[in-house]
Design a protein around this motif. Structure first.
Motif, PDB file in Angstrom:
ATOM      1  N   LEU A  96     -17.370   7.096  -7.942  1.00 22.79           N
ATOM      2  CA  LEU A  96     -17.757   7.658  -6.418  1.00 22.79           C
ATOM      3  C   LEU A  96     -16.838   8.840  -6.021  1.00 22.79           C
ATOM      4  CD1 LEU A  96     -19.536   7.401  -4.151  1.00 22.79           C
ATOM      5  CD2 LEU A  96     -18.312   5.605  -3.213  1.00 22.79           C
ATOM      6  N   HIS A  97     -15.505   8.545  -6.052  1.00 25.91           N
ATOM      7  CA  HIS A  97     -14.412   9.448  -5.533  1.00 25.91           C
ATOM      8  C   HIS A  97     -14.673  10.950  -6.402  1.00 25.91           C
ATOM      9  CE1 HIS A  97     -10.397  11.094  -4.509  1.00 25.91           C
ATOM     10  NE2 HIS A  97     -10.495  11.252  -5.907  1.00 25.91           N
ATOM     11  N   LEU A  98     -14.979  10.676  -7.658  1.00 26.87           N
ATOM     12  CA  LEU A  98     -15.353  11.885  -8.356  1.00 26.87           C
ATOM     13  C   LEU A  98     -16.528  12.728  -8.189  1.00 26.87           C
ATOM     14  CD1 LEU A  98     -13.751  10.616 -11.867  1.00 26.87           C
ATOM     15  CD2 LEU A  98     -12.952  12.535 -10.386  1.00 26.87           C
ATOM     16  N   LYS A  99     -17.403  11.859  -7.885  1.00 21.38           N
ATOM     17  CA  LYS A  99     -18.832  12.212  -7.270  1.00 21.38           C
ATOM     18  C   LYS A  99     -18.720  13.284  -6.132  1.00 21.38           C
ATOM     19  CE  LYS A  99     -23.704  10.490  -6.505  1.00 21.38           C
ATOM     20  NZ  LYS A  99     -24.628   9.481  -6.287  1.00 21.38           N
ATOM     21  N   LYS A 100     -17.878  12.612  -5.152  1.00 18.68           N
ATOM     22  CA  LYS A 100     -17.724  13.174  -3.966  1.00 18.68           C
ATOM     23  C   LYS A 100     -17.003  14.572  -4.318  1.00 18.68           C
ATOM     24  CE  LYS A 100     -17.387   9.295  -0.971  1.00 18.68           C
ATOM     25  NZ  LYS A 100     -16.452   8.437  -0.019  1.00 18.68           N
ATOM     26  N   GLY A 128      -1.066   6.818 -16.168  1.00 19.25           N
ATOM     27  CA  GLY A 128      -0.955   6.357 -14.777  1.00 19.25           C
ATOM     28  C   GLY A 128      -1.323   4.970 -14.313  1.00 19.25           C
ATOM     29  N   VAL A 129      -1.327   4.495 -13.012  1.00 19.04           N
ATOM     30  CA  VAL A 129      -1.710   3.324 -12.850  1.00 19.04           C
ATOM     31  C   VAL A 129      -2.755   3.336 -11.455  1.00 19.04           C
ATOM     32  CG1 VAL A 129      -0.637   1.356 -11.294  1.00 19.04           C
ATOM     33  CG2 VAL A 129       0.361   2.228 -13.389  1.00 19.04           C
ATOM     34  N   ILE A 130      -3.396   2.245 -11.262  1.00 20.05           N
ATOM     35  CA  ILE A 130      -4.474   2.289 -10.054  1.00 20.05           C
ATOM     36  C   ILE A 130      -3.765   0.889  -9.585  1.00 20.05           C
ATOM     37  CG2 ILE A 130      -6.585   1.829  -9.148  1.00 20.05           C
ATOM     38  CD1 ILE A 130      -7.951   3.675 -11.365  1.00 20.05           C
ATOM     39  N   LEU A 131      -3.333   0.950  -8.516  1.00 22.44           N
ATOM     40  CA  LEU A 131      -2.758  -0.283  -7.536  1.00 22.44           C
ATOM     41  C   LEU A 131      -3.731  -0.753  -6.906  1.00 22.44           C
ATOM     42  CD1 LEU A 131      -0.225  -1.698  -7.912  1.00 22.44           C
ATOM     43  CD2 LEU A 131       0.554  -0.345  -6.155  1.00 22.44           C
ATOM     44  N   PHE A 136      -3.865   5.986  -8.037  1.00 20.38           N
ATOM     45  CA  PHE A 136      -4.693   5.780  -6.771  1.00 20.38           C
ATOM     46  C   PHE A 136      -4.233   4.416  -6.442  1.00 20.38           C
ATOM     47  CE2 PHE A 136      -7.246   8.704  -9.368  1.00 20.38           C
ATOM     48  CZ  PHE A 136      -8.089   9.674  -8.597  1.00 20.38           C
ATOM     49  N   ILE A 137      -4.740   4.140  -5.221  1.00 25.33           N
ATOM     50  CA  ILE A 137      -4.591   2.702  -4.372  1.00 25.33           C
ATOM     51  C   ILE A 137      -5.992   2.329  -4.158  1.00 25.33           C
ATOM     52  CG2 ILE A 137      -1.991   2.938  -4.058  1.00 25.33           C
ATOM     53  CD1 ILE A 137      -2.730   3.963  -1.501  1.00 25.33           C
ATOM     54  N   GLY A 138      -5.965   0.835  -4.347  1.00 29.61           N
ATOM     55  CA  GLY A 138      -7.205   0.362  -3.590  1.00 29.61           C
ATOM     56  C   GLY A 138      -6.932  -0.295  -2.480  1.00 29.61           C
ATOM     57  N   ASN A 187     -13.198   2.485  -0.820  1.00 29.39           N
ATOM     58  CA  ASN A 187     -12.244   2.072  -0.303  1.00 29.39           C
ATOM     59  C   ASN A 187     -10.987   2.346  -1.404  1.00 29.39           C
ATOM     60  OD1 ASN A 187     -12.843  -0.629   1.695  1.00 29.39           O
ATOM     61  ND2 ASN A 187     -12.629   1.433   2.104  1.00 29.39           N
ATOM     62  N   ILE A 188     -10.792   3.775  -1.934  1.00 31.16           N
ATOM     63  CA  ILE A 188     -10.088   3.974  -2.863  1.00 31.16           C
ATOM     64  C   ILE A 188      -9.179   5.440  -2.486  1.00 31.16           C
ATOM     65  CG2 ILE A 188     -11.594   5.295  -4.294  1.00 31.16           C
ATOM     66  CD1 ILE A 188     -10.091   4.661  -6.731  1.00 31.16           C
ATOM     67  N   GLU A 189      -7.815   5.575  -2.718  1.00 32.04           N
ATOM     68  CA  GLU A 189      -7.169   6.704  -2.166  1.00 32.04           C
ATOM     69  C   GLU A 189      -6.182   7.182  -3.131  1.00 32.04           C
ATOM     70  OE1 GLU A 189      -5.072   5.785   1.381  1.00 32.04           O
ATOM     71  OE2 GLU A 189      -6.768   4.981   2.616  1.00 32.04           O
ATOM     72  N   PRO A 190      -6.151   8.599  -3.405  1.00 26.67           N
ATOM     73  CA  PRO A 190      -5.222   9.009  -3.998  1.00 26.67           C
ATOM     74  C   PRO A 190      -3.819   8.681  -3.539  1.00 26.67           C
ATOM     75  CG  PRO A 190      -6.618  10.907  -3.512  1.00 26.67           C
ATOM     76  CD  PRO A 190      -6.972   9.795  -2.737  1.00 26.67           C
ATOM     77  N   PHE A 191      -2.787   8.400  -4.548  1.00 27.15           N
ATOM     78  CA  PHE A 191      -1.541   7.837  -3.922  1.00 27.15           C
ATOM     79  C   PHE A 191      -0.526   9.205  -3.801  1.00 27.15           C
ATOM     80  CE2 PHE A 191       2.760   6.176  -4.613  1.00 27.15           C
ATOM     81  CZ  PHE A 191       2.713   5.222  -3.756  1.00 27.15           C
ATOM     82  N   TYR A 192      -0.224   9.198  -2.405  1.00 25.38           N
ATOM     83  CA  TYR A 192       0.693  10.469  -1.974  1.00 25.38           C
ATOM     84  C   TYR A 192       2.157   9.553  -1.612  1.00 25.38           C
ATOM     85  CZ  TYR A 192      -3.292  13.119  -1.145  1.00 25.38           C
ATOM     86  OH  TYR A 192      -4.481  13.975  -1.344  1.00 25.38           O
ATOM     87  N   PRO A 193       3.302   9.528  -2.323  1.00 25.63           N
ATOM     88  CA  PRO A 193       4.401   9.149  -2.154  1.00 25.63           C
ATOM     89  C   PRO A 193       5.028   9.349  -0.982  1.00 25.63           C
ATOM     90  CG  PRO A 193       4.258   9.897  -4.419  1.00 25.63           C
ATOM     91  CD  PRO A 193       3.079  10.449  -3.773  1.00 25.63           C
TER      92      PRO A 193
END
Length: 447
Positions: free
Chosen positions: A123-127, A244-247, A272-274, A281-287
Motif C-alpha cells: 500500500l505504501h508503494l502504491k501511494k 534492512g529491518v521492518i520493526l 520501516f516501522i509498524g 500504519n507503516i512509516e519510513p524510519f527517520y532516526p
C-alpha cells in the motif's frame, strides 16, 4: 505509546540539567549514570549502552559544554546527536532497481507480522505510484495464502499464488516472471516463518534469494521482544545478509530497546516501522525524528506529512476562508473530526508537537466514545441548526439530545465549547490582520 518509559526517564534527567547555570564534571557523571540505567531498563543492548555513554561523555566534558551559557541544553543536543547516530543518522530508502521489477524479500519468524506488513508495504508503494505484486511463498502455515489474498484485496494489490503443494522457490521464480509479464514494477515476496530459526528455514530462504536476486531482503521483527529481536536480526544477517529491518508493533513498545540496538549490532538499518493495526500504519524510519520524539522535542515533519496525507488541500483552503469570514459551522467541525481521526490516535499526534513531554501525555486517553457522541449530536441536528447553532432553543435541544442519546447538559457543554472555539478563531484572525497592517508577521496556520 512508543518509547514512553524511556522518554519519560530521559526527559526527567534533562529537566534537572536545564535548571543549572553551570555544569560540573560531577553533574555530567551523575546524568550519564542515570542515562545508562534508563537505557538498560529500556532493554538496550549492554555493549551499545556502554559505547553510547562513552561517546556522550567524551563530548560533554569538553569545552563545548563547560563554557556554554546554557550547558544543560548543550548536553541535550549532544544526546540528541548521539541518539540519531545510534539509530542510523538518516532515513535509508528501499533499493529501487533501475531495471524493474524491484524485488523485495520479506523474512522472519512466525508471528512477527510478515504477511500483514507485506500488504502495508504494498500500500505504501502504491501511494508512490508503484504497481506492486504480492507473491505468496508461505506454503506451510494454514491459511497463510488466503490471508495474503485478503490483505491484497484490502489494499487493491494483486496476489500471485500457486497453492500450497508447490516448492516456494519455484513459486518465487514464477511470481517474478508474472510481474514482468503484467508490468508490475515491484515484487514483494511473503515467505514462511518458523517458531525458531532452523536449517530448513534458512535453506529455503537462501534458495529464494538465489532464484530471485532480491534488491532488498527485509527482516520483519516484533519490537516488543526487545533483545530477542536484536539477536534474531544478528542471526538472520549472518546467514542471509539482510539489507534492512521492518520493526513491527513499535506503537506498543514503551521501552524501545530493539529500535535503539539493531543498527549498532547488525550494521543494518531499520527501513520501516509498524505503528498500528491498520494497513496504512507503516512509516519510513527517520532516526533524527525518532531521537527528537524520545527527547520531547516533537516531530514536526512527520506531523506535517500525516496532515498532508489526511487532509484534502481544497477542503483545507475552503476551511481557511470560512475561518477568516467567521462562517465556520458545525458541519465544518464534523469534517475536521473525521480528518483528525485519519491522522491516527490523538495522543500519538500530540507526541509529535514540540513542548508536549511524555509526562503530560502519560495516561492521556482520548476516548473514541467522546468523539462519537459529538458526531451523534451534530448528526441529530438539521442543516440549518448546524449552520446557525444560535437558533437551537430548549425544545430543539431536547430533540437533539434524545436523538443522539446524550443529556441536554452534554449538549449545552458542547455548544459552549464550539462557541468558545469560534471566538478564539476570531481573535486569531483579528490578530493576524493587525500584524499584517504593521508589517510584522503572519500567523503560521494562516499562511
Amino acid at each position: 505509546m512508543m518509547f514512553e518509559s524511556l522518554a519519560e526517564k530521559l526527559q526527567d534527567i534533562f529537566s534537572g540539567l536545564k535548571g543549572k547555570g553551570k555544569l560540573s564534571e560531577k553533574d555530567v557523571e551523575l546524568a550519564l549514570r542515570e542515562i545508562r540505567m534508563a537505557l538498560l531498563e529500556a532493554d538496550v543492548n549492554y555493549k551499545v549502552v556502554k559505547d553510547f555513554v562513552k561517546s556522550i561523555k567524551e563530548r560533554a566534558i569538553g569545552n563545548e559544554v563547560m563554557e556554554s551559557l546554557t550547558p544543560g541544553q548543550m548536553v541535550i543536543k549532544i544526546v540528541n546527536d548521539e541518539l540519531t547516530n545510534l539509530m542510523g543518522e538518516k532515513e535509508v530508502k528501499l533499493n529501487i532497481s533501475s531495471s524493474p521489477p524491484t524485488v523485495i524479500l520479506l523474512c522472519g519468524l512466525q508471528g512477527a507480522g510478515k504477511t500483514t506488513h507485506a500488504g502495508k508495504l504494498a500500500l505504501h508503494l502504491k501511494k508512490q505510484n508503484k504497481r506492486p505484486l504480492l507473491v505468496a511463498c508461505d506454503v506451510y502455515r494454514p491459511a497463510a495464502i488466503k490471508q495474503l489474498e485478503v490483505v491484497g484485496s484490502q489494499v487493491g494489490v494483486p496476489v500471485f499464488s500457486m497453492g500450497d503443494k508447490i516448492n516456494p522457490v519455484d513459486i518465487a521464480k514464477a511470481g517474478l516472471a508474472e510481474a514482468k509479464k503484467q508490468s508490475n514494477d515491484v515484487v514483494i515476496i511473503d515467505t514462511a516463518g518458523r517458531l525458531h530459526i532452523d536449517n530448513e528455514l534458512m535453506d529455503e530462504l537462501l534458495g529464494i534469494k538465489e532464484a530471485t536476486n532480491p534488491d532488498d531482503i527485509l527482516l520483519v521483527v516484533d519490537a516488543m521482544t526487545g533483545q530477542d529481536a536484536v539477536n534474531l536480526a544478528e542471526t538472520f544477517n549472518n546467514q542471509l545478509e539482510i539489507s534492512g529491518v521492518i520493526l513491527t508493533k513499535l506503537d506498543g513498545d514503551a521501552r524501545g530497546g530493539a529500535a535503539l540496538s539493531i543498527r549498532q549490532v547488525t550494521s543494518k538499518p531499520i527501513k520501516f516501522i509498524g505503528v498500528g493495526e491498520k494497513l496504512d500504519n507503516i512509516e519510513p524510519f527517520y532516526p533524527d525524528r525518532m531521537a527528537s520524539r524520545i527527547l520531547g522535542m516533537g516531530d514536526v515533519l512527520t506531523l506535517i506529512e500525516k496532515a498532508q496525507s489526511a487532509i484534502d488541500e481544497k477542503n483545507a483552503k475552503e476551511l481557511e476562508e470560512k475561518i477568516r469570514s467567521q462562517s465556520y459551522s458545525l458541519n465544518d467541525y464534523l469534517q475536521q473530526l473525521d480528518q483528525m481521526r485519519n491522522m491516527g490516535p490523538l495522543e500519538d499526534i500530540l507526541a509529535m508537537v514540540p513542548g508536549f513531554n511524555s509526562k503530560q501525555l502519560k495516561g492521556l486517553n482520548i476516548d473514541e466514545k467522546d468523539l462519537k457522541r459529538i458526531e451523534a449530536m451534530i448528526q441529530s441536528m438539521t442543516m440549518e441548526e448546524r449552520e446557525k447553532p444560535e437558533i437551537i432553543d430548549n425544545s430543539r435541544k431536547k430533540r437533539i439530545a434524545d436523538g443522539s442519546g446524550v443529556t441536554t447538559v452534554d449538549l449545552n457543554r458542547f455548544l459552549r465549547q464550539f462557541k468558545e472555539t469560534k471566538k478564539m478563531m476570531k481573535r486569531f484572525t483579528s490578530m493576524e490582520k493587525s500584524m499584517k497592517k504593521r508589517g510584522k508577521f503572519n500567523l503560521p496556520f494562516f499562511k
